[in-house]
Each structure stands twice: as structure tokens, then as C-alpha cells.
Write a protein that holds these residues in place. Structure first.
Motif, short mmCIF file in Angstrom:
data_model
loop_
_atom_site.label_atom_id
_atom_site.label_comp_id
_atom_site.label_asym_id
_atom_site.label_seq_id
_atom_site.Cartn_x
_atom_site.Cartn_y
_atom_site.Cartn_z
N GLU A 155 0.86 -1.19 0.00
CA GLU A 155 0.00 0.00 0.00
C GLU A 155 0.89 1.23 0.00
OE1 GLU A 155 -3.43 2.24 2.70
OE2 GLU A 155 -1.87 1.09 3.68
N ILE A 156 0.56 2.21 -0.83
CA ILE A 156 1.32 3.46 -0.83
C ILE A 156 0.42 4.54 -0.25
CG2 ILE A 156 2.57 5.15 -2.24
CD1 ILE A 156 3.75 2.21 -2.15
N THR A 204 0.06 5.34 3.79
CA THR A 204 -0.55 4.74 4.99
C THR A 204 -1.58 5.67 5.60
OG1 THR A 204 1.69 3.88 5.42
CG2 THR A 204 0.03 3.53 7.15
N VAL A 245 3.76 2.17 2.85
CA VAL A 245 4.77 3.22 2.85
C VAL A 245 4.08 4.59 3.00
CG1 VAL A 245 6.74 4.21 1.62
CG2 VAL A 245 6.13 1.81 1.24
N GLU A 246 4.59 5.41 3.91
CA GLU A 246 4.03 6.74 4.14
C GLU A 246 5.16 7.77 4.10
OE1 GLU A 246 0.98 8.34 4.56
OE2 GLU A 246 2.30 10.08 4.70
N ILE A 272 4.94 11.12 5.24
CA ILE A 272 4.94 12.12 6.32
C ILE A 272 5.19 11.44 7.67
CG2 ILE A 272 3.52 13.87 7.51
CD1 ILE A 272 2.15 14.37 4.78
N1 SAH Z 1 -4.96 5.28 3.00
C1 SAH Z 1 -5.05 6.45 3.83
C2 SAH Z 1 -5.44 7.68 3.05
C3 SAH Z 1 -4.32 8.39 2.75
S1 SAH Z 1 -4.34 9.97 2.00
C4 SAH Z 1 -6.04 6.26 4.96
O1 SAH Z 1 -6.77 5.27 4.95
O2 SAH Z 1 -6.04 7.08 5.87
C5 SAH Z 1 -2.86 9.75 1.10
C6 SAH Z 1 -1.63 9.47 1.92
O3 SAH Z 1 -0.55 9.32 1.02
C7 SAH Z 1 -1.24 10.61 2.87
O4 SAH Z 1 -1.04 10.10 4.15
C8 SAH Z 1 0.06 11.13 2.27
O5 SAH Z 1 0.96 11.64 3.23
C9 SAH Z 1 0.60 9.88 1.59
N2 SAH Z 1 1.58 10.13 0.53
C10 SAH Z 1 1.56 11.11 -0.40
N3 SAH Z 1 2.61 10.98 -1.24
C11 SAH Z 1 3.30 9.89 -0.84
C12 SAH Z 1 4.49 9.24 -1.29
N4 SAH Z 1 5.18 9.69 -2.33
N5 SAH Z 1 4.90 8.13 -0.65
C13 SAH Z 1 4.21 7.65 0.43
N6 SAH Z 1 3.09 8.24 0.92
C14 SAH Z 1 2.64 9.34 0.29
#
Ligand code: SAH
Length: 208
Positions: free
Chosen positions: A86-87, A89, A108-109, A111
Motif C-alpha cells: 500500500e502506498i 498509509t 509506505v508513508e 509524512i
Molecule cells: N490510505 C489512507 C489515506 C491516505 S491519504 C487512509 O486510509 O487514511 C494519502 C496518503 O498518502 C497521505 O497520508 C500522504 O501523506 C501519503 N503520501 C503522499 N505521497 C506519498 C508518497 N510519495 N509516498 C508515500 N506516501 C505518500
């Protein structure tokens, strides 16, 4: 003006709405019951936990709309033996739902604060088949590749090639792609070739 989103007051109403909207996978509905969404949002928006809408999670990010979480999970056709990448988190809600269906989830997150709070939350819930990483999800997670399924939860202008390279043959990936107009795209890999299918229009925060 009337709010176009019907107010749903509890988890039961949300589950009923998901069913009415066409979510059929019983395991997904069970996962929504096992991991109540209110555990993934901050106190100030808890009252809105079961509305079928995205909610802020800080740092300009959002927890996705429950229907979209369920829909994207369903499209991945997850089997109990699957390893899922999952990209994004974020709050960890989607991660928890995936963890209920799959063997292992790698998420992977980008922030740090979100990564840390999701880690704490998932640990507190006793979820132990999830590995989290702080980093740029566009690079995937080579060490644990290939993955049976990949889900991206932030919108890229193009699906990063590296992610499709880390998808196993026979695997499925789903990602919101686009700039102003975004669509979910479903990618199916067979014989090292990718079939790309455009699905529904969506609205996600950008992949950064
Ligand atoms: N799946 C999450 C929703 C996330 S919103 C939930 O259920 O809460 C999108 C997320 O992607 C944010 O937390 C943001 O920080 C992250 N994000 C954005 N660009 C990213 C990157 N290049 N690599 C990893 N995470 C990323």
C-alpha cells in the motif's frame, strides 16, 4: 443548502449503505466492523466517522471515503495468501482493512507524523501482519517485492513504473491517476505485460 452527503450516524448504517452501493465481499464488511473508522480519526471529527465522506487527518491529508476504501479493496480480489503493498498509509485505516484480508501488508508513508501515529494505532489494535515504512512510495518497497497486489491511495500524474515492476505476474494494482480529472486505474500483469483498465472518476490528494 442541504448537505448532499446523507448523515450516517453509526457503523451499522454505514455498512448498510456500503451494501446498497454494491460492496459484496463479506470479508470487507467484516473488516469495517472489526476496525471501526472512528479509531482512525482525531477527536474533533469523530462525530463524522461513519459518514460516507473523506475526513481530514492533518498535514493536508485525508482518510478516504469509506465507500472508496471498500471499493478499491474489492477490486484487488485479495486472497488470504496475498502480500499487498500500500502506498500512503495515512491514518492506517485502509491498511487495517487490507490486513484483515491479506497474509501481509507492506505500507509506505511519506509524512513522519502520520507514519508514527499509524504505527502506534495499528500496534494498539494488535495487528501484526503489517510492516510500515517511512519513505517515498513511488519507489515501492523493493526488499519485499514482488507483491501480489498493490494499492496507491494518493493520486499521481502517471502510475510510477517502479510500482508495476514490483507487481507479481498474475497480480493486480489499483491507483488513482490524473491531475485535474482523476480516475482509478486497474493494472493486471500477465507474462510481464500490463493491461491497463480505466475505472471510475475519483478525487484523491496528490502523491507528493
Ligand atoms: N490510505 C489512507 C489515506 C491516505 S491519504 C487512509 O486510509 O487514511 C494519502 C496518503 O498518502 C497521505 O497520508 C500522504 O501523506 C501519503 N503520501 C503522499 N505521497 C506519498 C508518497 N510519495 N509516498 C508515500 N506516501 C505518500
Amino acid at each position: 443548502m442541504q448537505n448532499p452527503i446523507k448523515k450516517l450516524n453509526n457503523l451499522k448504517e454505514l455498512i448498510e449503505e456500503l451494501k446498497r452501493d454494491g460492496i459484496k465481499n463479506q470479508k470487507i464488511l467484516e473488516a469495517f466492523e472489526k476496525y471501526p473508522r472512528e479509531l482512525f480519526v482525531s477527536t474533533d471529527v469523530k462525530n463524522f466517522s461513519y459518514q460516507n465522506s473523506p475526513l481530514p487527518i492533518g498535514y493536508s491529508q485525508t482518510i478516504s471515503q469509506p465507500y472508496i476504501v471498500a471499493y478499491m479493496t474489492e477490486k484487488l480480489e485479495i486472497k488470504p495468501e496475498d502480500r499487498v503493498l500500500e502506498i500512503g498509509t495515512g491514518s492506517g485505516f485502509q491498511t487495517a482493512i487490507l490486513s484483515y484480508l491479506a497474509k501481509e501488508v507492506f505500507s509506505v508513508e511519506r509524512i513522519r507524523e502520520l507514519y508514527e501515529s499509524a504505527k502506534k494505532r495499528l500496534e494498539e489494535l494488535g495487528i501484526n501482519n503489517v510492516k510500515l515504512k517511512l519513505g517515498d512510495g513511488k519507489e515501492g518497497w523493493l526488499e519485499y517485492s514482488p507483491f501480489d497486489k498493490i494499492m496507491v491511495t494518493a493520486a499521481a500524474k502517471e502510475m510510477p513504473d517502479e510500482l508495476l515492476l514490483q507487481l507479481r505476474n498474475g497480480g493486480i494494482a489499483i491507483a488513482p491517476v490524473g491531475d485535474y480529472m482523476q480516475y482509478l486505474y486497474i493494472y493486471k500483469k500477465r507474462d510481464n505485460k500490463i493491461e491497463k483498465i480505466r475505472d471510475i472518476a475519483v478525487s484523491f490528494v496528490p502523491l507528493i
